[in-house]
Design a protein around this motif. Structure first.
Motif, short mmCIF file in Angstrom:
data_model
loop_
_atom_site.label_atom_id
_atom_site.label_comp_id
_atom_site.label_asym_id
_atom_site.label_seq_id
_atom_site.Cartn_x
_atom_site.Cartn_y
_atom_site.Cartn_z
N GLU A 46 0.82 -1.21 0.00
CA GLU A 46 0.00 0.00 0.00
C GLU A 46 0.86 1.26 0.00
OE1 GLU A 46 -2.81 -0.28 3.20
OE2 GLU A 46 -4.14 -1.59 2.04
N ASP A 49 2.38 1.60 -3.52
CA ASP A 49 1.36 1.98 -4.49
C ASP A 49 0.98 3.45 -4.32
OD1 ASP A 49 -0.19 0.96 -6.72
OD2 ASP A 49 -1.96 1.20 -5.45
N ASP A 50 0.81 3.87 -3.08
CA ASP A 50 0.48 5.28 -2.81
C ASP A 50 1.61 6.21 -3.23
OD1 ASP A 50 -1.97 4.54 -1.78
OD2 ASP A 50 -1.36 4.74 0.32
N ALA A 59 0.03 3.65 -11.09
CA ALA A 59 -0.43 2.66 -10.11
C ALA A 59 0.00 1.27 -10.55
CB ALA A 59 -1.95 2.72 -9.98
N THR A 60 0.02 0.37 -9.61
CA THR A 60 0.29 -1.03 -9.93
C THR A 60 -1.01 -1.67 -10.38
OG1 THR A 60 -0.15 -1.75 -7.68
CG2 THR A 60 2.14 -1.15 -8.21
N PHE A 62 -2.30 -4.26 -9.19
CA PHE A 62 -2.73 -5.16 -8.13
C PHE A 62 -3.65 -4.45 -7.15
CE2 PHE A 62 1.76 -6.10 -9.22
CZ PHE A 62 1.54 -7.23 -9.96
N TYR A 63 -4.55 -5.22 -6.56
CA TYR A 63 -5.46 -4.70 -5.55
C TYR A 63 -5.50 -5.68 -4.39
CZ TYR A 63 -6.91 -1.65 -9.28
OH TYR A 63 -6.91 -0.74 -10.30
N LEU A 64 -5.43 -5.15 -3.18
CA LEU A 64 -5.54 -6.00 -2.00
C LEU A 64 -6.99 -6.35 -1.78
CD1 LEU A 64 -3.09 -4.24 0.48
CD2 LEU A 64 -2.69 -6.26 -0.92
N GLU A 66 -10.37 -7.21 0.27
CA GLU A 66 -10.93 -6.70 1.51
C GLU A 66 -10.81 -7.75 2.59
OE1 GLU A 66 -12.07 -3.57 1.98
OE2 GLU A 66 -11.36 -3.19 -0.04
#
Length: 112
Positions: A46, A49-50, A59-60, A62-64, A66
């Motif tokens: 995170e 990415d930020d 941005a990458t 990828f998403y984390l 939930e």
């Protein structure tokens, strides 16, 4: 305070290495070392990415995910619907009615 993307990338790579090492040496399915390494890895991702977005506008891909605890509760509810058979849905006259279903939106063709 803006984080340097290069420093964030270095931290992310180190977190990936630490997570891999924890997985290799895990002591059972619920090893807290793996959980801790997972959390550190997620945080490092995170931050990277930020930083990448703030400094470079990128941005990458990828998403984390939930929190899985909430998803597990939803999955349990879905499992109950899987146990329905034709007899559960038949009305006295043998016709399927939307009112017979708990959640008509889950069955878009039920009224057709």
């Amino acid at each position: 305070m803006t984080v340097d993307p290069r420093a964030a990338l270095d931290r992310l790579v180190a977190a990936l290495e630490a997570h891999y090492a924890a997985v290799l040496s895990k002591q059972g399915d619920d090893d807290p070392a793996v959980d801790d390494a997972y959390d550190v890895l997620a945080d490092a991702f995170e931050v990277y990415d930020d930083a990448l977005g703030t400094v470079h506008g990128e941005a990458t891909p990828f998403y984390l995910a939930e929190d899985d605890d909430e998803d597990d509760e939803d999955d349990d509810d879905d499992d109950e619907d899987d146990d329905l058979d034709e007899d559960d849905l038949d009305d006295e006259d043998g016709e399927l009615e939307v009112d017979d279903l708990e959640d008509a939106d889950a069955y878009p063709h039920a009224g057709a």
